[in-house]
Design a protein around this motif. Structure first.
Motif, short mmCIF file in Angstrom:
data_model
loop_
_atom_site.label_atom_id
_atom_site.label_comp_id
_atom_site.label_asym_id
_atom_site.label_seq_id
_atom_site.Cartn_x
_atom_site.Cartn_y
_atom_site.Cartn_z
N ASN A 241 1.01 -1.17 -0.32
CA ASN A 241 0.46 -0.18 0.20
C ASN A 241 0.48 1.20 0.07
N LEU A 242 1.83 1.26 -1.07
CA LEU A 242 2.27 2.09 -1.24
C LEU A 242 1.92 3.40 -1.69
N THR A 243 1.86 4.49 -1.00
CA THR A 243 0.76 5.72 -1.65
C THR A 243 1.32 6.21 -3.12
N PRO A 244 0.57 6.66 -4.43
CA PRO A 244 1.19 7.28 -5.13
C PRO A 244 1.56 7.81 -5.27
N LEU A 245 2.98 8.65 -5.90
CA LEU A 245 2.82 9.46 -5.68
C LEU A 245 3.19 9.95 -7.27
N LEU A 246 3.42 11.72 -8.11
CA LEU A 246 3.36 12.10 -8.63
C LEU A 246 4.52 12.13 -9.54
N ASN A 247 4.64 11.63 -10.38
CA ASN A 247 5.24 11.24 -11.60
C ASN A 247 6.66 12.53 -12.58
N ALA A 248 7.62 12.53 -12.97
CA ALA A 248 8.27 14.03 -13.52
C ALA A 248 7.75 14.91 -13.68
N ALA A 249 6.40 14.34 -14.76
CA ALA A 249 6.25 15.53 -15.44
C ALA A 249 4.66 16.00 -14.47
N GLU A 250 4.34 15.13 -13.49
CA GLU A 250 3.03 15.56 -13.39
C GLU A 250 3.82 17.03 -11.66
N TYR A 251 4.91 16.47 -11.68
CA TYR A 251 5.46 16.85 -10.18
C TYR A 251 5.58 18.91 -11.20
N VAL A 252 6.59 18.32 -12.10
CA VAL A 252 7.26 19.76 -12.97
C VAL A 252 5.49 20.70 -12.91
N GLN A 253 5.08 19.85 -13.60
CA GLN A 253 3.55 20.66 -13.38
C GLN A 253 2.99 21.10 -12.32
N PHE A 269 11.48 22.08 -13.70
CA PHE A 269 12.12 21.25 -14.84
C PHE A 269 12.40 19.80 -15.85
N LEU A 270 12.09 19.26 -16.63
CA LEU A 270 12.30 17.59 -16.91
C LEU A 270 13.79 18.14 -17.16
N GLN A 271 14.04 17.09 -17.09
CA GLN A 271 15.42 16.49 -17.45
C GLN A 271 15.93 15.44 -18.45
N THR A 272 16.39 15.78 -19.70
CA THR A 272 16.69 15.32 -20.76
C THR A 272 17.98 14.40 -20.47
N LYS A 273 17.98 13.06 -20.49
CA LYS A 273 19.05 12.22 -20.57
C LYS A 273 19.68 12.03 -21.87
N SER A 274 20.94 11.82 -21.77
CA SER A 274 22.00 11.90 -23.25
C SER A 274 20.79 11.04 -24.58
N ASP A 275 20.19 10.01 -24.41
CA ASP A 275 19.82 9.04 -25.63
C ASP A 275 18.18 9.64 -25.58
N GLY A 276 17.66 11.46 -25.37
CA GLY A 276 16.35 11.40 -25.37
C GLY A 276 15.42 11.66 -24.22
N SER A 277 15.74 10.24 -23.26
CA SER A 277 14.69 10.43 -22.52
C SER A 277 14.08 11.47 -21.58
N GLN A 278 13.59 11.37 -21.15
CA GLN A 278 13.56 12.14 -19.31
C GLN A 278 13.48 11.12 -18.74
N VAL A 279 14.22 12.03 -17.25
CA VAL A 279 14.52 11.45 -16.36
C VAL A 279 13.27 11.04 -15.70
N GLU A 280 13.20 10.03 -15.22
CA GLU A 280 11.81 9.27 -14.26
C GLU A 280 12.51 8.94 -12.83
N THR A 281 11.93 9.09 -12.13
CA THR A 281 12.85 8.37 -10.99
C THR A 281 11.68 8.56 -9.83
N ASN A 282 11.49 6.92 -9.77
CA ASN A 282 10.33 6.20 -8.44
C ASN A 282 11.30 6.04 -7.47
#
Lengths: 1030, 470
Positions: A241-253, A269-282
């Motif tokens: 029952n971990l509480t659901p948290l905002l993801n990166a995009a929601e956090y920024v918004q 702001f969202l951070q983009t990695k060198s491979d073009g993907s966005q940083v998303e940390t749980n």
């Protein structure tokens, strides 16, 4: 004319021969016992008609001889007789004869349960016993309460007696690795647990009995060939029952919207990695894991006429679902009783254990709730748009600030990177412990026995913690290590003279005794700071500085005299009484000694002839009424509270002596006057039973660290004194039922249900309120006329749909709107009334808060169902609790409008006029609207729950497969713990108490129960196990 | 058997019966009062920090409730930790002073009469320092109504039992009267000088006099400031004390903040400082260097607060190219500049400056703006030129209309981070300016409006029935 009868006695369960069975002719003296092969041979006279077979642990049977010279018999084991005896302190008593209130739990019920210490498995098993597991940190002592919270300032933990020795309890660790002292005891060594609840049964423990007494008896060898038992399980645990948290995009918004709402530029702001993907940390991934555990217990036991022995070894290695949390215990035990001479018996119970606890700083132990390095908190506040590691594999940190890296954000989070802490910081607490006793018992004349017992509990704890230099607590001083070593030792010498006699219809038992106990604690330690080279991770390495830490010195002594008497007439009328005079070293010279005692009466109506003639006696086969009253004490006042003390210290480099403790020479124990009435009913010869008790504990002379006006300047602003009164009362119901009993199918049910009403009726300093703090926050109050530790918050009335502002209700009943976006003096404005829209005085949490509900459960219990079909067995254990409120303080943090991450529900925030929601308009920096600045009523929830505590499915393998290898029994099973929680509570688990058992001012478990603040959740465990008997 | 089996006592504490049993122990008790005032929750750190971060010269970098965020942004309530803890620490020290006064009187036979009087005088001095400190945060400034508003409860006897919880607040004027009574009684009884090991860390006659200049300045009693200051400040430069403990500006301000003053014969600047040592450190999150210093280069700071670019740090003294020595007491880390006056890393053994001779000179300069402008300017210049020998104040700064402001500005530069900003704002009847940074903002708080002074500790309100909340 004599003849010889021969035969073999076997056990009906496994068909194996039973040695040592007593065989005698019915109605005659003499007899014989069976040999190792279960065979016997007995000469009988011609008048003999039947043989009687009896054996401990089996139902006695009588079999007619007839004309045969061979009489074979199968004896059925009698699980009831095993638990038919209760241990009532210094004596034992047949359960049927008990007239006090004692809950007994067989060790069988603790078997195979994936816990660290036995009391964690007691939830729901005994009426009147409430167990609250504070959270999922391994070996964190549960809140263990017998018949309510029986003290305000002193420990309410029951007195725990193991084989006659009062043992150390509580969290003995000095750091974040919780170390419950009872985790040193292997649950599989426990034969029985008897919980003495009322004064009549507990008064023999006098000044230490007010919280109830838990008497643990470890296993002994039983008559017969050597038995070998192995119990083992492996399992996995996950956070639930971990509480659901905002993801990166929601956090920024969300965070930028909050900034825009107060006229600030976006900073997240969202951070983009060198491979073009966005940083998303749980960040949960860095705090929690799927953990594996294993547990093994092996024992050998047996007995002959002279000697009984039980030898066991155990190994448990449990990992927690919290990264870096583990519990490893190695233990051994030898219990021996030996008949030295005809009338002299000697014996020992000797156990050794080594327990190693490891944990990160979870922020979940008493006093840690607001730690900025607590893992439970970090996992929910760290920004999800920032990585734990840089792409080159290094930690993502904001080095000069000692916090997690900014990523693309322009505002830094204050919090450290959780990955660094779980990898680099270490906390361990390792205990080495010997609990042992030796006794000699001499029968002076028949019925009169002298017994001398010397017991000791030596507990040595080695605490080590290391904090790294990059992030967290060690950041500003370049990393550090704290180690301390504590020696707790206690000896206890008791001498008793007991008498048992039968005079016709009169049974008499009496005991007198004297006992001395001495306890000493010494601790040594230091903190080192400034790691010289980063490879250093241990205290012994090179550091820049060292200062003393964890120094402990204290001792205390008890001298006691006690006695008890039991009498019954025809097992119909019962009378018992017990008395203890205790002297305690911590009290002043004129107050050292106190007297305690209790008495009970019982009446077994069903033994009356008139009853036996009633028709109902066929159904309601036993009816016993009992009642008791007595006075016991609580003396957990520490070592030297009566003394006025000055402490030497330093002023720079000069000696400085200062007032350190305002003592109280008039201090005495808390007294608990306990009344109990109850009835035991048995239907159909015990197939169905119902026990009902009503209890009333009146506690007066409550010891309170009576708050003094701080302007008096008394050290600690408190003086330990006897003030205050409180009561606990309630009903207890225990139902046991053997619903179906067939050879192939059986179903048994047991239910416990308890109610508790607690009310504080007087407090010190003219009934001044007592506040219960959870570190930096106060959400509990103890006020006369209310239950102890009631939830105390500022009332709120939702969110104003017109403006999206939080509505507070002040002490005058006026509704105030709050917006952090306005200037300080204008933040609070009247919502309605004649002054609507005008500035209002700010809410003052101390004055405007109200009692929102009681924090300790009003009712609780358990329901166990056990099914057996042929070789399969299924057990389902439920526990339930409720009537209380939980202050879910973590929710304030989960909705805090600083740079902290938020829960998913924040997406429902107010955005447009007219919108109805419970999340106010977001304003960056706002720590008031959602409850961080002070505790608020919208974060208070019902604590009702029903838990599937335990579900197990087992299969007993057919004997024929392996009996030729000497194996008598193999059972395999799969089991889950905490499978399911049914509750409206929005947090992970309504069974929670971040303040635990602590009695430290500032995080007292009694003054501030029912608080869920920044702590880790609980875990769900699946295990697979095997039990083998040889 | 064992007769004393039930008589146990700790091996690490002394029973009260023995607390005043020898001259050494009585001296230890006097030191115990100093240690109480010096606790990290009070003068050992936090009292100075609160008074500085209330002002506009510092911006929060770590918005942490534990390290003064709510003090900085005027968001305190009666049970906020700083409100409760400081109140408790001040009065705990006062009780120590009261107990020592009673204990010395009761055991005077163990001491020479002069020593007994001196110890009592030190206790009274410290009691006055405590009450003065309490007034600065928990009561309206004297200027509001000549002290008619509520001050704090006046506790003048030792407390060690359950009685006496209820005591009303005396007025600000009554508390000031008691402070001056204590200081005036202490002055003649205090030692003229102390042994080298106690210089600057215990009060002498000059310490009491110096402190009186601060007290009278807070009350707006300028002529009394002059009277007192004249006892320890010569009429003309070089300004120094001619009697008692030598007092004089040191040549180099960086030496003043070298971390320790004691045992240094040339350390003439510290009228009173509180010592720290490895085994007597301020404690977690109380340390000045932890709040203000940088974390780079193992400096041990936690960069909690940086210098507000639009506060006193905007003064040319701190500008690029400035040669003022006080600029060297700042360091850049990241985008911000931090105060590095306090520089000892963990366990943070910087001595706490309580009264510096520079303050006395500036107190006197402020008191003589009208009555003796020439001396006022000379005093101001002495402070300035110590750090910037060639500096000449522009003539406009010294005009009668501007001189006071110039002195007040010099005060902010010279005493930055030493706990003066908030009391100065308040005694001048000013408001607190708004301030903001990336980690938060604080509103302007006009004179005597909500938040201007602290609430009384919630614990006091709950346990003292006669207390009235602010």
């Amino acid at each position: 004319q004599d003849r010889t009868i021969t035969g073999t006695v076997t056990a009906s369960e496994d068909g194996l021969p039973l040695p040592g069975v007593s065989v005698k002719v019915k109605g005659a003296a003499g007899g014989t016992t069976t040999g190792v092969d279960g065979k016997y041979s007995l000469k009988v006279g011609n008048k003999a008609t039947a043989l009687e077979f009896s054996y401990i642990g089996f139902l006695s049977q009588t079999k007619a001889i007839g004309g045969s010279s061979v009489v074979n018999i199968q004896l059925k084991s009698d699980s009831k007789t095993l638990s038919d005896v209760v241990v009532t302190g210094y004596t034992t008593q047949s359960k049927k004869d008990v007239t006090g209130s004692i809950a007994s739990v067989s060790g069988e019920k603790l078997k195979n349960v994936p816990v660290q210490s036995f009391e964690q498995a007691l939830a729901g098993k005994a009426a009147g016993v409430n167990i609250i597991q504070p959270n999922g940190v391994l070996n964190n002592p549960p809140v263990f309460r017998v018949r309510g919270f029986n003290s305000i300032s002193l420990s309410s933990y029951p007195l725990i007696i193991v084989d006659g020795i009062p043992v150390f309890t509580g969290d003995q660790s000095a750091n974040s690795a919780a170390g419950n002292a009872l985790g040193d005891i292997n649950p599989s060594d426990i034969e029985s647990i008897d919980i003495l609840k009322d004064a009549a049964s507990s008064a023999i423990y006098g000044s230490r009995a007010a919280n109830g007494v838990v008497v643990i008896t470890t296993k002994k060898g039983k008559q017969g060939v050597t038995k070998i038992n192995y119990e083992g399980w492996v399992g996995t645990t996950k956070a639930q029952n971990l509480t659901p948290l905002l993801n990166a995009a929601e956090y920024v918004q969300i965070k930028n919207e909050a900034r825009t709402n107060i006229g600030q530029a976006p900073a997240f702001f969202l951070q983009t990695k060198s491979d073009g993907s966005q940083v998303e940390t749980n960040w949960y991934d860095y705090a929690y894991r799927t953990a594996t555990s294993q547990n093994h217990a092996l024992n050998f036991s047996g007995a002959n006429e002279k000697t009984s022995y039980y030898v066991s070894i155990g190994y448990s290695n449990q990992e927690g679902f919290i990264v870096g949390n583990s519990f490893e215990r190695k233990n051994g035990r030898v219990n021996i009783d030996h008949k030295l001479f005809k009338n002299v018996t000697i014996g020992t119970n000797f156990s050794y254990s080594n327990t190693l606890n490891r944990a990160p700083n979870t922020g979940s132990l008493p006093g840690q709730a607001f730690s900025t390095v607590g893992l439970g908190r970090l996992a929910i506040v760290l920004p999800p748009n920032v990585a734990a590691y840089n792409e080159d594999g290094s930690y993502n940190i904001n080095a000069p600030a000692g916090s997690v890296g900014l990523g693309a954000n322009t505002i830094a989070s204050n919090y450290p990177n959780a990955a660094v802490l779980v990898n680099e910081d270490k906390n361990t607490s390792e205990s080495d412990r010997i609990i042992a006793n030796a006794y000699a018992s001499i029968q002076i004349v028949k019925g009169l026995t002298f017994k001398t017992t010397y017991g000791l509990d030596n507990l040595k704890i080695d605490n080590n913690s290391f904090v790294n230099r990059l992030q967290g607590d060690g950041f500003t001083y370049g990393g550090g290590a704290t180690s301390n070593f504590v020696k707790n030792s206690r000896w206890n010498w008791s001498n008793t003279l007991s008498y048992n006699g039968l005079f016709g219809d009169h049974t008499l038992g009496a005991l007198i005794g004297a006992e001395d106990q001495y306890t000493k604690s010494l601790g040594y330690g230091a903190t080192r700071q400034g790691v010289i080279d980063p490879f250093i991770k241990v205290f012994q390495g090179a550091f820049g500085a060292i200062t003393p830490a964890g120094l402990i010195q204290g001792d205390n002594a008890f001298r006691s005299y006690f006695g008890s008497i039991n009498y019954d007439y025809k097992k119909k009328y019962y009378l018992t009484g017990s008395f203890r005079r205790d002297g305690y070293s911590g009290l002043s010279a004129n107050n050292k000694y106190g007297n305690f005692g209790g008495a009970s009466v019982g009446y077994a109506i069903s033994e009356e002839n008139f009853y036996k003639n009633l028709g109902i006696s066929k159904v309601l086969t036993r009816v016993k009424l009992h009642g008791s009253y007595g006075e016991v004490g609580n003396i957990n006042i520490g070592n030297y509270p009566a003394l006025f003390l000055y402490n030497p210290g330093l002023y720079g480099l000069s000696p400085a002596l200062s007032f350190a403790q305002a003592g109280n020479p008039n201090l005495t124990w808390e007294t608990s006057k306990k009344a109990d009435v109850g009835i035991n009913l048995e239907f159909l010869g015990g197939r169905f039973s119902l026990d009902v008790d009503y209890y009333h504990n009146n506690i007066d002379n409550l010891v309170q660290n009576a708050p003094q006006a701080p302007s008096k300047g008394v050290p600690g602003n408190a003086i330990t004194t006897n003030v205050g009164k409180m009561y606990n009362k309630g009903f207890e119901f225990t139902v046991n039922s053997r619903n179906i009993e067939h050879d192939d199918f059986s179903w048994t049910t047991s239910l416990t249900f308890s109610t508790l009403k607690n009310e504080v009726t007087a407090l010190g300093n003219n009934n001044a309120d007592l506040f219960g703090a959870t570190s930096l926050e106060t959400a509990n109050i103890t006020r006369v006329g209310y239950p102890i530790g009631s939830i105390y918050t500022v009332p709120t009335a939702g969110v104003d749909p017109a403006t999206g502002e939080r509505i507070f209700v002040n002490r005058f009943g006026q509704k105030l709107r709050f917006s952090f976006a306005r200037a300080t003096a204008a933040r609070y404005q009247y919502l309605d009334g004649p002054n609507a829209g005008q500035n209002a005085p700010a809410i003052d949490a101390a004055l405007d808060a109200t009692i929102t509900g009681q924090s300790i459960p009003k009712w609780f219990g358990g329901l166990d169902n056990n099914f057996r079909y042929k070789a399969f067995d299924l057990s389902l254990g439920l526990t339930f609790s409720g009537g209380n409120k939980i202050y879910y303080g973590s929710l304030a943090g989960l909705r805090d409008q600083r740079f902290w991450n938020n829960e998913k529900d924040v997406l429902n925030r107010w955005t447009t006029p007219g919108q109805v929601t419970d999340i106010p308009r977001l304003v960056y920096g706002d720590n008031t609207s959602n409850g961080s600045a002070f505790a608020q009523s919208q974060n208070v929830f019902s604590g009702n729950f029903l838990k599937v505590r335990n579900l197990a499915l087992g299969y007993t393998l057919p004997k024929t497969l392996f009996s030729k290898y000497g194996v008598s029994n193999i059972r395999v099973y799969a089991q889950s713990s905490n499978l399911w929680i049914i509750s409206n509570y929005p947090g992970p688990d309504p069974e929670v108490s971040v303040n635990g058992n602590s009695t430290t001012t500032g995080n007292s478990g009694n003054l501030a129960p029912g608080v869920d603040r920044n702590s880790v959740p609980s875990g769900r465990t699946f295990t697979f196990g095997i039990n083998v008997g040889f | 058997c064992k007769k004393n089996f039930l008589n146990t006592a700790p091996d690490t504490s002394l029973p009260i019966e023995d607390a005043f049993s020898s001259p050494d122990r009585i001296l230890s008790q006097v030191n115990g009062i100093y240690a109480g005032v010096k606790t990290g929750q009070f003068y050992g750190g936090r009292y100075l920090i609160y008074n500085d971060i209330r002002g506009e010269d510092f911006i929060v970098n770590k918005p942490n409730g534990v390290t003064g965020l709510d003090t900085w942004r005027f968001n305190l309530v009666s049970n906020t930790n700083e409100v409760v803890n400081l109140w408790g620490a001040i009065f705990a020290a006062i009780n120590r002073a009261n107990l020592v006064i009673e204990g010395v009187n009761a055991n005077a036979n163990l001491l020479s009469p002069a020593t007994a009087k001196q110890y009592i005088a030190e206790a009274k001095f410290l009691r006055a320092l405590c009450y003065y400190s309490a007034l600065q945060l928990y009561a309206k400034p004297y200027i509001t109504d000549n002290g008619a508003s509520l001050g704090v409860p006046l506790r003048l006897k030792g407390e060690k039992d359950l009685t006496g919880n209820d005591l009303k607040r005396s007025t600000v004027a009554e508390v000031y009267t008691q402070i001056l009574k204590d200081l005036n009684e202490a002055e003649p009884d205090l030692a003229l000088t102390l042994p080298a090991t106690s210089i600057s860390i215990r009060a002498t006659r000059n310490t009491a006099i110096a402190f009186k200049t601060r007290v009278y300045l807070s009350m707006g009693d300028l002529s009394s400031v002059v009277t007192e200051a004249n006892k320890i400040v010569t009429a003309t430069a070089p300004f120094k004390a001619t009697t008692g403990t030598p007092l004089q500006l040191e040549a180099n301000i960086t030496n003043v903040f070298s971390g320790a003053y004691v045992g240094n014969a040339t350390a003439t600047e510290a009228v009173l400082s509180f010592p720290m040592a490895d085994l007597d450190a301020p404690g977690t999150q109380n340390q000045l260097a932890y709040y203000y210093n940088v974390s780079i280069n193992q400096a041990g700071g936690n960069e909690e607060y940086f210098l507000n670019p639009s506060g006193i740090f905007a003064n040319p003294v701190f500008a690029a190219g400035s040669t003022d020595a006080r600029k060297s007491l700042t360091t850049v880390s990241g985008a911000n500049t931090y105060l590095t006056k306090f520089k000892k890393p963990s366990p943070y053994t910087d001595y706490i400056p309580v009264i510096r001779y520079a303050e006395v000179l500036l107190n006197l300069a402020e008191a003589t703006v009208v009555s003796d402008p020439a001396r006022s300017i000379a005093l101001l210049t002495a402070v300035r030129q110590r750090s910037n020998p060639g500096y000449i104040f522009p003539a406009t700064d010294l005009l009668p209309a501007n001189l006071k402001n110039t002195i007040l500005t010099e005060r902010r530069i010279e005493l930055l981070g030493e706990g003066f900003r908030s009391p100065d704002v308040m005694r001048l009847g000013a408001g607190f300016a708004a301030k903001s940074g990336t980690q938060g903002s604080a509103p302007a708080i006009p004179f005597n409006t909500a938040g201007y002074i602290w609430p009384i500790s919630a614990n006091e309100v709950q346990n003292n029935k006669l207390i009235v909340q602010n």
